[in-house]
Design a protein around this motif. Sequence first.
Motif, short mmCIF file in Angstrom:
data_model
loop_
_atom_site.label_atom_id
_atom_site.label_comp_id
_atom_site.label_asym_id
_atom_site.label_seq_id
_atom_site.Cartn_x
_atom_site.Cartn_y
_atom_site.Cartn_z
N UNK A 54 -4.27 8.59 -5.50
CA UNK A 54 -4.47 7.18 -5.87
C UNK A 54 -4.56 7.02 -7.39
N UNK A 55 -3.98 5.94 -7.87
CA UNK A 55 -3.93 5.69 -9.32
C UNK A 55 -5.08 4.83 -9.79
N UNK A 56 -5.46 3.83 -8.97
CA UNK A 56 -6.48 2.90 -9.41
C UNK A 56 -7.87 3.48 -9.19
N UNK A 57 -8.84 2.93 -9.93
CA UNK A 57 -10.22 3.39 -9.80
C UNK A 57 -10.79 3.07 -8.42
N UNK A 58 -10.41 1.89 -7.89
CA UNK A 58 -10.92 1.48 -6.58
C UNK A 58 -10.43 2.42 -5.49
N UNK A 59 -9.17 2.80 -5.58
CA UNK A 59 -8.63 3.71 -4.57
C UNK A 59 -9.28 5.07 -4.66
N UNK A 60 -9.52 5.52 -5.90
CA UNK A 60 -10.17 6.82 -6.06
C UNK A 60 -11.60 6.80 -5.53
N UNK A 61 -12.32 5.69 -5.81
CA UNK A 61 -13.68 5.58 -5.27
C UNK A 61 -13.69 5.56 -3.74
N UNK A 62 -12.70 4.87 -3.15
CA UNK A 62 -12.62 4.85 -1.69
C UNK A 62 -12.37 6.22 -1.11
N UNK A 63 -11.46 6.98 -1.78
CA UNK A 63 -11.20 8.33 -1.31
C UNK A 63 -12.45 9.21 -1.42
N UNK A 64 -13.15 9.07 -2.57
CA UNK A 64 -14.37 9.87 -2.76
C UNK A 64 -15.43 9.50 -1.72
N UNK A 65 -15.56 8.20 -1.45
CA UNK A 65 -16.55 7.76 -0.45
C UNK A 65 -16.21 8.30 0.94
N UNK A 66 -14.94 8.29 1.28
CA UNK A 66 -14.55 8.84 2.58
C UNK A 66 -14.86 10.32 2.69
N UNK A 67 -14.60 11.06 1.61
CA UNK A 67 -14.92 12.48 1.63
C UNK A 67 -16.42 12.72 1.74
N UNK A 68 -17.22 11.87 1.03
CA UNK A 68 -18.67 12.02 1.12
C UNK A 68 -19.17 11.73 2.53
N UNK A 69 -18.62 10.68 3.16
CA UNK A 69 -19.03 10.34 4.52
C UNK A 69 -18.65 11.46 5.50
N UNK A 70 -17.47 12.02 5.35
CA UNK A 70 -17.07 13.11 6.23
C UNK A 70 -17.99 14.33 6.08
N UNK A 71 -18.31 14.65 4.82
CA UNK A 71 -19.22 15.77 4.59
C UNK A 71 -20.61 15.48 5.15
#
Length: 303
Positions: A54-71
């Motif tokens: 993802x290029x945008x900050x919002x998309x990157x934050x969403x990806x990071x949040x998904x990874x945190x939730x999975x962990x």
Amino acid sequence: MCGMPQPPVRSTPARTPRPDASMSLLTNVMDHSLDAGYAQAAARKKAAGDGGLPKTLKARLGLALGLVLAALVVTVGAAQARVSAPVVAKEREELVDRIDRGTATADKLEETVDRLRDDVSARQRAALKSTGGGDRADLLSMLSGAAEVRGPGVKLVVDDAKEASGGGDDDPRGTTGFSDTGRLRDRDMQRVVNGLWESGAEAVSINGRRLTALSAIRAAGDAILVDNRPLVPPYTVLAVGDGQRLSTRFQNSADGFYLAALQENFGIRTNISAQGDLKLPAAPSVNVRTAQPNTEQSEKGTS
């Protein structure tokens, strides 16, 4: 006369083939694992600067949040498994302890029942002796099964066939619920016992179970029951009587011929022999009833 032309002789040895010459297809697949179309698409995507992230900050934050939730989900699940494991082990141990205690209690109750049965049998034999006289009491105890019997007789061992076979429409024993004609059934055992009684047996037992006038030989599935107790083959039938005469009369009787037919047609294994000394146990909890004269009615009739 000219001969046939000879093939030219090679001046240099033939080239040794490559060891992987027969694996050209596999070698080609390994060397060119990526299809050309996929390779061109990847090159165009790389030239356009699109790396797949993802290029945008919002998309990157969403990806990071998904990874945190999975962990977090994985961590919580592992923690719950570690917490519940001791509880499950404890419950299992408690269940095993309950089963062991129940088994021990059942064993004690069975021992108590056997002891009470022996006590009841002893009291019944004592009552018979006190009311009927010595010889008559002994005779009643023997015939009713309330007392053990010892003497000469016959030992008959009956066992199922070595290889059981399925029944058919022409099976003369097809009226039973047994699908295996190579197995002894309850009606077969009934005929054997009745044949021994008719041949002069004074007392009969099957696998240590004394038979009385109230005994029942039945079936439950493929098992033969005597007084609701299952029997395990081979079936050992002991009959007290005149040994050799009892054996001869039984084998020459209709039930003896029936048993021989089972052996010949269905492979039922039998072995009969006269014995000089047999010991049959008393039947448990036998209720013996004897008729007594009504003196009151006779006195009223004479007065």
